[in-house]
Design an enzyme around this catalytic site. Sequence first.
Site, mmCIF file in Angstrom:
data_model
loop_
_atom_site.group_PDB
_atom_site.id
_atom_site.type_symbol
_atom_site.label_atom_id
_atom_site.label_comp_id
_atom_site.label_asym_id
_atom_site.label_seq_id
_atom_site.Cartn_x
_atom_site.Cartn_y
_atom_site.Cartn_z
ATOM 1 N N LYS A 10 -10.433 -66.266 -12.890
ATOM 2 C CA LYS A 10 -9.806 -66.479 -11.582
ATOM 3 C C LYS A 10 -8.277 -66.331 -11.663
ATOM 4 O O LYS A 10 -7.696 -66.344 -12.757
ATOM 5 C CB LYS A 10 -10.204 -67.865 -11.062
ATOM 6 C CG LYS A 10 -11.712 -68.010 -10.788
ATOM 7 C CD LYS A 10 -12.029 -69.378 -10.185
ATOM 8 C CE LYS A 10 -13.504 -69.517 -9.869
ATOM 9 N NZ LYS A 10 -13.788 -70.812 -9.182
ATOM 10 N N TYR A 50 -18.407 -65.585 -1.795
ATOM 11 C CA TYR A 50 -18.677 -67.031 -1.702
ATOM 12 C C TYR A 50 -19.383 -67.401 -0.390
ATOM 13 O O TYR A 50 -19.296 -68.558 0.055
ATOM 14 C CB TYR A 50 -17.369 -67.814 -1.834
ATOM 15 C CG TYR A 50 -16.912 -68.016 -3.265
ATOM 16 C CD1 TYR A 50 -17.701 -68.726 -4.181
ATOM 17 C CD2 TYR A 50 -15.684 -67.536 -3.715
ATOM 18 C CE1 TYR A 50 -17.284 -68.936 -5.482
ATOM 19 C CE2 TYR A 50 -15.256 -67.745 -5.024
ATOM 20 C CZ TYR A 50 -16.061 -68.444 -5.900
ATOM 21 O OH TYR A 50 -15.638 -68.663 -7.184
ATOM 22 N N ASN A 113 -10.002 -73.423 -11.056
ATOM 23 C CA ASN A 113 -10.683 -73.904 -12.260
ATOM 24 C C ASN A 113 -11.027 -72.784 -13.244
ATOM 25 O O ASN A 113 -12.029 -72.848 -13.954
ATOM 26 C CB ASN A 113 -11.915 -74.728 -11.861
ATOM 27 C CG ASN A 113 -12.890 -73.937 -11.002
ATOM 28 O OD1 ASN A 113 -12.677 -72.754 -10.753
ATOM 29 N ND2 ASN A 113 -13.959 -74.572 -10.565
ATOM 30 N N HIS A 116 -15.350 -68.335 -12.794
ATOM 31 C CA HIS A 116 -16.626 -68.411 -12.071
ATOM 32 C C HIS A 116 -17.730 -68.006 -13.037
ATOM 33 O O HIS A 116 -17.523 -67.167 -13.916
ATOM 34 C CB HIS A 116 -16.633 -67.438 -10.886
ATOM 35 C CG HIS A 116 -18.016 -67.259 -10.313
ATOM 36 N ND1 HIS A 116 -18.554 -68.145 -9.418
ATOM 37 C CD2 HIS A 116 -18.985 -66.335 -10.563
ATOM 38 C CE1 HIS A 116 -19.785 -67.765 -9.119
ATOM 39 N NE2 HIS A 116 -20.075 -66.668 -9.804
ATOM 40 N N GLU A 127 -24.905 -61.298 -7.642
ATOM 41 C CA GLU A 127 -23.447 -61.251 -7.840
ATOM 42 C C GLU A 127 -23.028 -60.004 -8.611
ATOM 43 O O GLU A 127 -21.983 -59.404 -8.315
ATOM 44 C CB GLU A 127 -22.989 -62.519 -8.573
ATOM 45 C CG GLU A 127 -23.132 -63.773 -7.698
ATOM 46 C CD GLU A 127 -22.750 -65.053 -8.416
ATOM 47 O OE1 GLU A 127 -22.867 -66.123 -7.792
ATOM 48 O OE2 GLU A 127 -22.339 -64.997 -9.597
#
Length: 138
Positions: A10, A50, A113, A116, A127
């Site tokens: 990320k 998402y 965070n 993913h 995905e």
Amino acid sequence: MAERTLAIIKPDAVRKHAIGDIIRLYEGIGLHPLAIRMMRLSKACAEGFYAVHRERPFFNDLTTYMSSGSVVVLVLEGTDAVKKNRDLMGATDPKKADPGTIRALYGASIEANAVHGSDSVENATIEIGYFFAESEFR
Ligand code: IDP
Ligand code: MG
């Protein structure tokens, strides 16, 4: 069982220059990159990715954050890749993540965070298809 999973490094981890460290952690436990793409997600692309979270209160912040800078999208292949990667990532909230996990090492907050990872084989297939065509793999 040999599986594939989708990982995203990320924007916060890219900004920390942790791409190499994180890929080393994947490779170190037998999660082998099958495809890697560095890109900047548009807000619409992050919203599509998402979509399952669209009713969550953090959806707008999350998709703004995910489109705030470059990410690295990876298809990882290996034995039990989905679970192995979830274990390596650690808990969603870096403060609750076990020591040595990617989120404990590199995560900044419950939102930013670091990574993913797909949460099931079924979602991994969806995905992976969101970012890659089967014809791109070896
Ligand atoms: P996961 O990434 O550990 O599977 P999910 O519940 O699927 O966690 O949430 C997707 C992403 O949404 C998280 O990785 C994190 O970036 C963000 N997120 C989850 N919960 C919160 C929250 O309570 N506040 C802000 N962002 C959150
Ligand atoms: Mg999730």
